[in-house]
Design a protein around this motif. Structure first.
Motif, PDB file in Angstrom:
ATOM      1  N   ASP A 161       0.819  -1.204   0.000  1.00 18.73           N
ATOM      2  CA  ASP A 161       0.000   0.000   0.000  1.00 18.73           C
ATOM      3  C   ASP A 161       0.859   1.264   0.000  1.00 18.73           C
ATOM      4  O   ASP A 161       0.333   2.359  -0.215  1.00 18.73           O
ATOM      5  CB  ASP A 161      -0.993   0.022   1.159  1.00 18.73           C
ATOM      6  N   THR A 162       2.177   1.112   0.228  1.00 19.06           N
ATOM      7  CA  THR A 162       3.074   2.260   0.177  1.00 19.06           C
ATOM      8  C   THR A 162       4.401   1.805  -0.427  1.00 19.06           C
ATOM      9  O   THR A 162       5.131   1.015   0.194  1.00 19.06           O
ATOM     10  CB  THR A 162       3.323   2.846   1.576  1.00 19.06           C
ATOM     11  N   LEU A 163       4.693   2.281  -1.618  1.00 21.45           N
ATOM     12  CA  LEU A 163       5.930   1.915  -2.291  1.00 21.45           C
ATOM     13  C   LEU A 163       7.112   2.578  -1.579  1.00 21.45           C
ATOM     14  O   LEU A 163       7.078   3.767  -1.254  1.00 21.45           O
ATOM     15  CB  LEU A 163       5.868   2.368  -3.750  1.00 21.45           C
ATOM     16  N   LEU A 164       8.168   1.788  -1.338  1.00 20.84           N
ATOM     17  CA  LEU A 164       9.341   2.266  -0.617  1.00 20.84           C
ATOM     18  C   LEU A 164      10.523   2.446  -1.560  1.00 20.84           C
ATOM     19  O   LEU A 164      10.624   1.764  -2.585  1.00 20.84           O
ATOM     20  CB  LEU A 164       9.723   1.274   0.491  1.00 20.84           C
ATOM     21  N   ASP A 165      11.422   3.343  -1.175  1.00 22.29           N
ATOM     22  CA  ASP A 165      12.652   3.462  -1.949  1.00 22.29           C
ATOM     23  C   ASP A 165      13.662   2.428  -1.454  1.00 22.29           C
ATOM     24  O   ASP A 165      13.361   1.591  -0.588  1.00 22.29           O
ATOM     25  CB  ASP A 165      13.208   4.888  -1.899  1.00 22.29           C
ATOM     26  N   ALA A 166      14.878   2.471  -1.987  1.00 19.60           N
ATOM     27  CA  ALA A 166      15.875   1.450  -1.684  1.00 19.60           C
ATOM     28  C   ALA A 166      16.302   1.466  -0.234  1.00 19.60           C
ATOM     29  O   ALA A 166      16.816   0.464   0.286  1.00 19.60           O
ATOM     30  CB  ALA A 166      17.091   1.643  -2.590  1.00 19.60           C
ATOM     31  N   THR A 167      16.075   2.576   0.473  1.00 13.74           N
ATOM     32  CA  THR A 167      16.442   2.665   1.888  1.00 13.74           C
ATOM     33  C   THR A 167      15.290   2.287   2.804  1.00 13.74           C
ATOM     34  O   THR A 167      15.429   2.336   4.023  1.00 13.74           O
ATOM     35  CB  THR A 167      16.909   4.097   2.236  1.00 13.74           C
ATOM     36  N   GLY A 168      14.117   1.941   2.214  1.00 18.86           N
ATOM     37  CA  GLY A 168      12.959   1.604   3.018  1.00 18.86           C
ATOM     38  C   GLY A 168      12.090   2.784   3.378  1.00 18.86           C
ATOM     39  O   GLY A 168      11.171   2.661   4.188  1.00 18.86           O
ATOM     40  N   THR A 169      12.347   3.938   2.778  1.00 16.92           N
ATOM     41  CA  THR A 169      11.578   5.152   3.049  1.00 16.92           C
ATOM     42  C   THR A 169      10.408   5.265   2.078  1.00 16.92           C
ATOM     43  O   THR A 169      10.586   5.065   0.873  1.00 16.92           O
ATOM     44  CB  THR A 169      12.478   6.391   2.906  1.00 16.92           C
ATOM     45  N   SER A 206      15.215   2.234 -10.745  1.00 17.47           N
ATOM     46  CA  SER A 206      14.964   0.896 -10.234  1.00 17.47           C
ATOM     47  C   SER A 206      16.279   0.201  -9.878  1.00 17.47           C
ATOM     48  O   SER A 206      17.263   0.280 -10.611  1.00 17.47           O
ATOM     49  CB  SER A 206      14.210   0.066 -11.268  1.00 17.47           C
ATOM     50  N   VAL A 207      16.269  -0.493  -8.744  1.00 18.28           N
ATOM     51  CA  VAL A 207      17.425  -1.311  -8.342  1.00 18.28           C
ATOM     52  C   VAL A 207      17.005  -2.774  -8.198  1.00 18.28           C
ATOM     53  O   VAL A 207      17.652  -3.553  -7.512  1.00 18.28           O
ATOM     54  CB  VAL A 207      18.039  -0.785  -7.029  1.00 18.28           C
ATOM     55  N   GLY A 208      15.918  -3.137  -8.838  1.00 27.20           N
ATOM     56  CA  GLY A 208      15.444  -4.511  -8.782  1.00 27.20           C
ATOM     57  C   GLY A 208      14.252  -4.673  -7.857  1.00 27.20           C
ATOM     58  O   GLY A 208      13.457  -3.746  -7.683  1.00 27.20           O
ATOM     59  N   TYR A 209      14.134  -5.869  -7.264  1.00 28.90           N
ATOM     60  CA  TYR A 209      12.943  -6.222  -6.500  1.00 28.90           C
ATOM     61  C   TYR A 209      13.326  -6.767  -5.136  1.00 28.90           C
ATOM     62  O   TYR A 209      14.435  -7.283  -4.930  1.00 28.90           O
ATOM     63  CB  TYR A 209      12.129  -7.284  -7.258  1.00 28.90           C
ATOM     64  N   ASP A 210      12.377  -6.663  -4.196  1.00 31.99           N
ATOM     65  CA  ASP A 210      12.606  -7.295  -2.906  1.00 31.99           C
ATOM     66  C   ASP A 210      12.172  -8.749  -2.978  1.00 31.99           C
ATOM     67  O   ASP A 210      11.829  -9.274  -4.050  1.00 31.99           O
ATOM     68  CB  ASP A 210      11.901  -6.525  -1.792  1.00 31.99           C
ATOM     69  N   GLU A 211      12.140  -9.426  -1.834  1.00 39.05           N
ATOM     70  CA  GLU A 211      11.849 -10.858  -1.830  1.00 39.05           C
ATOM     71  C   GLU A 211      10.420 -11.161  -2.262  1.00 39.05           C
ATOM     72  O   GLU A 211      10.108 -12.290  -2.680  1.00 39.05           O
ATOM     73  CB  GLU A 211      12.115 -11.444  -0.443  1.00 39.05           C
TER      74      GLU A 211
END
Length: 610
Positions: A161-169, A206-211
């Motif tokens: 419900d909230t897209l995060l950046d690479a730092t989790g923000t 984009s830096v790819g995808y999470d798990e």
């Protein structure tokens, strides 16, 4: 006994849930057996415009702020169309045409019942070959709907419900701006661009995808390519939209920009390459051969719509700094590229429907005495003449069983805003007269000085009645006490309702105010009363249009002579904001069908399915 109207709550005990509204408590209830079901139809009968052209989707409902996008959502090789007109949902139009000849067919006003906030983007976000959807997550964050179906049968679920950046923000996106996602540098990874009200663009890569295969984006810059859009003729920045496309066919993506303070669409050419983009050129007005100008805040989409191998453009006008009232009707442009770099405006109403501008009020009456019902549509402010509102008359050239409407004329009876007519024989001379509510609380009386077959309305009294308080008078005439004359009810801006008893006769009405807070109704804002025998028990029920709560039904549990209105709750019909209902048997089958005006200026039609 004359003029008695009682009121109590009708609390029902089983069946469907009716959503609560400001007129009363939530009610769990089952519809009485006499209540009909209504089904929306876009083109139930032919309607033609002033030059004889058919409206393709006459009862689509109109547009004020259309935000279009195109995507092959069903995997059949052609672009389907999505349009956001209201906050929270998108309309879906399936392309049922053939290659090079698109033909769009309405499918839904709320595609997949997705909650989309103030903006949406249809894009293959997880690179699996089918379309996903990004939307605004209130307030100003990004929700990701992943397509867990396939190319031909999409099924959307909330991935995050909230897209995060690479730092989790959480990634912040101004809710009045529409972001864009493309692979700008041809590296096989998507880039996220978010316009800011400062006129600059934030860039995430984009830096790819999470798990869970949710994309992550690395923040790159708040001043991508040092772009800073300043509105035309004003040193201001504003809400914006953007789109990328290779408009000059040099194998890199150019930028199109719409801005609240820009009357047209701006093009910033990519003077770099696919792998090394450079968009530091000066913005130019598009198209070069004849730049478009609207009220501003234009939302462009670039695609090969006609299948001829070059790119065309469709854009919606959201209404910016250059008089948004002027584009409440002509606001969905189609520009065809006819030669390289040369574009022609083919239409300003890509979805062609009845559209009076904004806040339409619809009435059905046999104005010409030929035995069938004609169609009258009033608006809030006329886009082409903003000193007044107007009424558009469509003559029924069909029959009582098979209606067919043809534009006949435009009436400007009072040169004021928010004209809201009530049409009836007020002097019992056999022809139809008219009361017209105005924005400033007054109601004017127009006598038909023509005949039952050849009407001619002449103003008798510009202030026939005036509300004791409130504005936006919406009159409704009905013989509520079965004494042979017409009584008067009036809705208004504050959401209350006024009741005037006719203490005169059918030939000479004399209205006396009984209550300016009838039944203690309070819809919060705006009320549009109409009366019809919904449950077919021989008396008039009250149906109240509202600003935000749809149509509210009050069943008459009394008699035709002594009304006893009881709150039933919202009707199960999907209507626009500022809904203005009208009931009529348009197909001659003995039951009442439903026409509804609303905020977008068009008409929505519901057939009575009994």
């Amino acid at each position: 006994m004359k003029g008695i109207v009682r009121f109590s709550l009708l609390v029902l005990v089983s069946g469907a849930l009716f959503v609560g509204c400001s007129t009363g408590p939530k009610i769990v209830g089952q519809a009485p057996s006499g209540l009909p079901s209504f089904f929306k139809e876009i083109a139930p009968f032919t309607v033609t415009d002033s030059v004889g052209v058919d409206y393709v989707m006459p009862f689509q409902g109109g547009f004020n702020v259309p935000r279009p996008q195109f995507a092959d959502i069903d995997g059949d090789g052609d672009p389907d169309m999505f349009i956001q007109e209201e906050s929270g949902r998108i309309k879906h139009f399936e392309n049922v045409g053939v290659a090079g000849k698109p033909l769009f067919q309405w499918k839904s006003d709320a595609y997949k019942d997705l909650t989309i906030g103030e903006w949406y983007r249809v894009v293959d976000l997880d690179d699996d070959g089918d379309m996903d959807i990004l939307t605004e997550e209130r307030f100003s964050y990004i929700r990701y709907y992943r397509n867990e179906g396939d190319r031909t049968s999409p099924k959307f679920v909330v991935a995050v419900d909230t897209l995060l950046d690479a730092t989790g923000t959480p990634i912040f996106a101004d809710r009045q701006n529409i972001p864009q996602i493309v692979d700008i540098d041809c590296d096989g990874l998507l880039d996220l661009f978010i316009g800011r009200v400062t006129g600059t663009i934030s860039h995430y890569e984009s830096v790819g995808y999470d798990e869970d295969r949710v994309p992550r984006f690395r923040f790159v810059s708040d001043r991508w390519e040092d772009i800073e859009i300043i509105g035309q003729n004003v040193s201001r920045h504003g809400a914006n939209t953007m789109n990328f496309a290779d408009i000059d066919q040099d194998n890199d993506l150019d930028l199109f920009w719409g801005d609240f303070f820009e009357a047209g669409v701006l093009l910033i050419r990519n003077q770099g390459t696919c792998g090394a983009p450079s968009l530091r050129s000066e913005p130019i007005n598009f198209p070069l051969n004849n730049p478009v100008k609207t009220s501003g805040y234009n939302a462009p989409v670039v695609l090969d719509l006609d299948g001829d191998g070059d790119l065309d453009m469709v854009f919606g006008v959201l209404g910016g700094a250059f008089n948004a009232n002027s584009t409440t009707r002509d606001n969905l442009y189609y520009l065809e590229q006819t030669d390289p770099g040369h574009f022609e405006v083919r239409t300003m109403r890509f979805v062609y429907d009845i559209d009076a501008g904004s806040e339409s009020v619809v009435k059905l009456a046999d104005l010409d005495g030929d035995g069938d019902l004609d169609l009258i549509v009033a608006n809030k402010i006329e886009p082409s003449n903003q000193k007044t509102s107007l009424m558009f008359v469509f003559e029924n050239i069909g029959t009582k069983q098979l209606a067919a409407f043809r534009y006949k004329e435009t009436m400007d009876l009072t040169s004021t805003y928010h004209q809201s007519p009530a049409i009836a024989d007020l002097d019992a001379d056999g022809d139809l007269d008219m009361l017209v509510g105005k924005w400033n609380k007054e109601i004017a009386y127009f006598k038909n000085t023509g005949s039952a077959t050849n009407y001619s309305f002449e103003e008798v009294n510009p202030v026939y009645e005036a509300l004791s308080r409130g504005q936006n008078a919406v009159p409704a005439l009905v013989d509520i006490d079965a004494d042979g004359d017409l009584d008067l009810f009036v809705g208004e801006a504050s959401g209350s309702m006024n009741y005037y008893l006719n203490a005169g006769t059918a030939q000479s009405a004399k209205y006396e105010l009984v209550s300016d807070t009838f039944l203690d109704i309070d819809t919060g804002r705006r009320s549009f009363p109409t009366f019809a025998d919904i449950d077919q028990d021989g008396d008039y029920d009250l149906i109240l249009g509202t600003e935000l709560d749809g149509l509210i039904l009050y069943l008459n549990e009394g008699t035709a002579a002594v009304a006893d209105f009881q709150l039933f709750g919202p009707m199960a019909v999907d209507v626009q904001a500022i809904s203005a209902p009208e009931f009529a048997d348009i197909d001659g089958d003995g039951d009442l069908d439903l026409f509804v005006g609303g905020s977008s200026g068009g008409i929505v039609f519901f057939r009575n399915g009994k």
